[in-house]
Design a protein around this motif. Structure first.
Motif, PDB file in Angstrom:
ATOM      1  N   ASP A  49       0.825  -1.209   0.000  1.00  0.00           N
ATOM      2  CA  ASP A  49       0.000   0.000   0.000  1.00  0.00           C
ATOM      3  C   ASP A  49       0.858   1.257   0.000  1.00  0.00           C
ATOM      4  O   ASP A  49       0.386   2.325  -0.400  1.00  0.00           O
ATOM      5  N   ILE A  50       2.105   1.130   0.468  1.00  0.00           N
ATOM      6  CA  ILE A  50       3.004   2.280   0.510  1.00  0.00           C
ATOM      7  C   ILE A  50       4.441   1.770   0.552  1.00  0.00           C
ATOM      8  O   ILE A  50       4.703   0.657   1.043  1.00  0.00           O
ATOM      9  N   VAL A  51       5.368   2.573   0.032  1.00  0.00           N
ATOM     10  CA  VAL A  51       6.788   2.210  -0.002  1.00  0.00           C
ATOM     11  C   VAL A  51       7.583   3.260   0.763  1.00  0.00           C
ATOM     12  O   VAL A  51       7.404   4.463   0.537  1.00  0.00           O
ATOM     13  N   LEU A  52       8.449   2.798   1.670  1.00  0.00           N
ATOM     14  CA  LEU A  52       9.413   3.667   2.346  1.00  0.00           C
ATOM     15  C   LEU A  52      10.752   3.414   1.674  1.00  0.00           C
ATOM     16  O   LEU A  52      11.319   2.319   1.789  1.00  0.00           O
ATOM     17  N   LEU A  53      11.271   4.402   0.957  1.00  0.00           N
ATOM     18  CA  LEU A  53      12.414   4.204   0.077  1.00  0.00           C
ATOM     19  C   LEU A  53      13.591   5.074   0.493  1.00  0.00           C
ATOM     20  O   LEU A  53      13.508   6.302   0.482  1.00  0.00           O
ATOM     21  N   ASP A  54      14.705   4.418   0.864  1.00  0.00           N
ATOM     22  CA  ASP A  54      15.918   5.141   1.238  1.00  0.00           C
ATOM     23  C   ASP A  54      16.564   5.760   0.008  1.00  0.00           C
ATOM     24  O   ASP A  54      16.625   5.139  -1.059  1.00  0.00           O
ATOM     25  N   VAL A  55      17.041   6.982   0.135  1.00  0.00           N
ATOM     26  CA  VAL A  55      17.687   7.662  -0.991  1.00  0.00           C
ATOM     27  C   VAL A  55      19.040   7.037  -1.313  1.00  0.00           C
ATOM     28  O   VAL A  55      19.391   6.826  -2.474  1.00  0.00           O
ATOM     29  N   SER A  56      19.820   6.712  -0.272  1.00  0.00           N
ATOM     30  CA  SER A  56      21.200   6.246  -0.464  1.00  0.00           C
ATOM     31  C   SER A  56      21.262   4.728  -0.461  1.00  0.00           C
ATOM     32  O   SER A  56      21.630   4.095   0.532  1.00  0.00           O
ATOM     33  N   LEU A  57      20.905   4.122  -1.592  1.00  0.00           N
ATOM     34  CA  LEU A  57      20.963   2.674  -1.729  1.00  0.00           C
ATOM     35  C   LEU A  57      22.227   2.271  -2.477  1.00  0.00           C
ATOM     36  O   LEU A  57      22.757   3.046  -3.276  1.00  0.00           O
ATOM     37  N   PRO A  58      22.730   1.050  -2.238  1.00  0.00           N
ATOM     38  CA  PRO A  58      23.884   0.587  -3.019  1.00  0.00           C
ATOM     39  C   PRO A  58      23.464   0.314  -4.461  1.00  0.00           C
ATOM     40  O   PRO A  58      22.354  -0.138  -4.722  1.00  0.00           O
ATOM     41  N   GLY A  59      24.353   0.600  -5.394  1.00  0.00           N
ATOM     42  CA  GLY A  59      24.005   0.394  -6.802  1.00  0.00           C
ATOM     43  C   GLY A  59      23.106   1.518  -7.281  1.00  0.00           C
ATOM     44  O   GLY A  59      23.516   2.670  -7.375  1.00  0.00           O
ATOM     45  N   ARG A  60      21.854   1.203  -7.544  1.00  0.00           N
ATOM     46  CA  ARG A  60      20.896   2.220  -7.965  1.00  0.00           C
ATOM     47  C   ARG A  60      20.501   3.084  -6.781  1.00  0.00           C
ATOM     48  O   ARG A  60      20.185   2.585  -5.714  1.00  0.00           O
ATOM     49  N   SER A  61      20.491   4.387  -6.993  1.00  0.00           N
ATOM     50  CA  SER A  61      20.069   5.284  -5.918  1.00  0.00           C
ATOM     51  C   SER A  61      18.560   5.204  -5.732  1.00  0.00           C
ATOM     52  O   SER A  61      17.833   4.691  -6.593  1.00  0.00           O
ATOM     53  N   GLY A  62      18.102   5.719  -4.603  1.00  0.00           N
ATOM     54  CA  GLY A  62      16.667   5.760  -4.361  1.00  0.00           C
ATOM     55  C   GLY A  62      15.925   6.556  -5.418  1.00  0.00           C
ATOM     56  O   GLY A  62      14.786   6.236  -5.772  1.00  0.00           O
ATOM     57  N   PHE A  63      16.564   7.602  -5.946  1.00  0.00           N
ATOM     58  CA  PHE A  63      15.938   8.398  -7.005  1.00  0.00           C
ATOM     59  C   PHE A  63      15.730   7.560  -8.264  1.00  0.00           C
ATOM     60  O   PHE A  63      14.689   7.644  -8.917  1.00  0.00           O
TER      61      PHE A  63
END
Length: 273
Positions: A49-63
């Protein structure tokens, strides 16, 4: 019941939210991911129903992950970041994030943000939380990504399925040409309104040939709207609700575009999921 997808590379954050969120909200179920590689598959399989997404992820960024999500889904997304820079927040919101939370945060404050976003987005899109949408003899199952008319499956290409997904998820609301183009092919695509017109025409044709209703209305010069109570065309195919549109012939290197044109088929192949 509410399913919350937490995408964060920090195991302490994932573990803490897996405990804290259900503690604050008994009906909440938390699904976690350590990176963005399988987020789209989780969204299709788990239908959060909703996603909590960190900006600083390894590999692909949260953006980057957010851009991928927005190409196929309207699920609400709250960005999590250790940086409070206004430019980052503006960038995330411009890409389609629904809210921003800066680390560290309390579980109570995060829960309040989650509830607020869900209230706002579910009011705007009543069909979002439904795993299945039924319009007369037409059944669209969002979890299985299947379309059935009178018990018969309707075979749609990946592009057609994405387009129908976005329209049906926003049933009753007009989606503009620009919004649909960005969500199907991304902001840097060279596709035009005429490409959309061809795909909408093909979706209508396939559903109506199977005996289903014409459930997509054309708002000429603006976009398209999925309607919940369309006229049932029946097996013989009755009058359409949409305004008649002229045949499309896009010239691009001498190639026209139509249901059997080489340009259209190359467009389907090059679409990214």
């Amino acid at each position: 019941m509410v399913t919350i997808l937490v995408v964060d590379d920090d195991p302490q954050v994932r573990d803490a939210l897996s405990v804290a969120l259900p503690f604050q909200w008994e009906s909440a179920t938390v699904v976690t991911a350590a990176d963005g590689d399988h987020v789209l598959q989780i969204i299709f399989d788990q239908a959060p129903d909703i996603v909590l997404l960190d900006v600083s992820l390894p590999g692909r960024s949260g953006f980057e992950v957010l851009q991928q999500i927005r190409r196929v889904s309207d699920v609400p997304v709250i960005m999590l970041t250790a940086h409070g820079e206004e430019t980052d927040q503006i960038h995330g919101l411009a890409l389609g994030a629904d809210d921003y939370v800066t680390k560290p945060f309390s579980a109570l404050a995060l829960m309040a943000r989650i509830r607020a976003v869900l209230r706002r987005t579910q009011h705007a899109s009543p069909s979002r939380s439904d795993p299945e949408l039924v319009v007369g003899p037409l059944t669209i199952n969002f979890e299985r990504r299947s379309v059935v008319v009178r018990g018969r499956p309707v075979h749609l290409t990946p592009v057609e399925l994405k387009l129908l997904y976005h329209l049906a998820r926003n049933a009753g609301h007009i989606l503009t040409h620009e919004v649909l183009l960005q969500r199907i092919w991304g902001p840097d695509s060279s596709r035009t309104h005429d490409h959309l017109r061809v795909y909408v025409s093909r979706i209508r044709s396939k559903i109506e040939q199977a005996g289903g209703p014409d459930c997509i209305e054309t708002e000429r010069g603006i976009g398209y709207r999925f309607v919940r109570s369309p006229m049932d065309t029946g097996p013989a195919g009755a009058q359409n609700r949409h305004s008649p549109e002229p045949d499309v012939n896009l010239s691009g290197g001498g190639n026209g575009i139509g249901p059997g044109s080489p340009l259209l088929h190359s467009t389907e192949i090059s679409c990214t999921n």
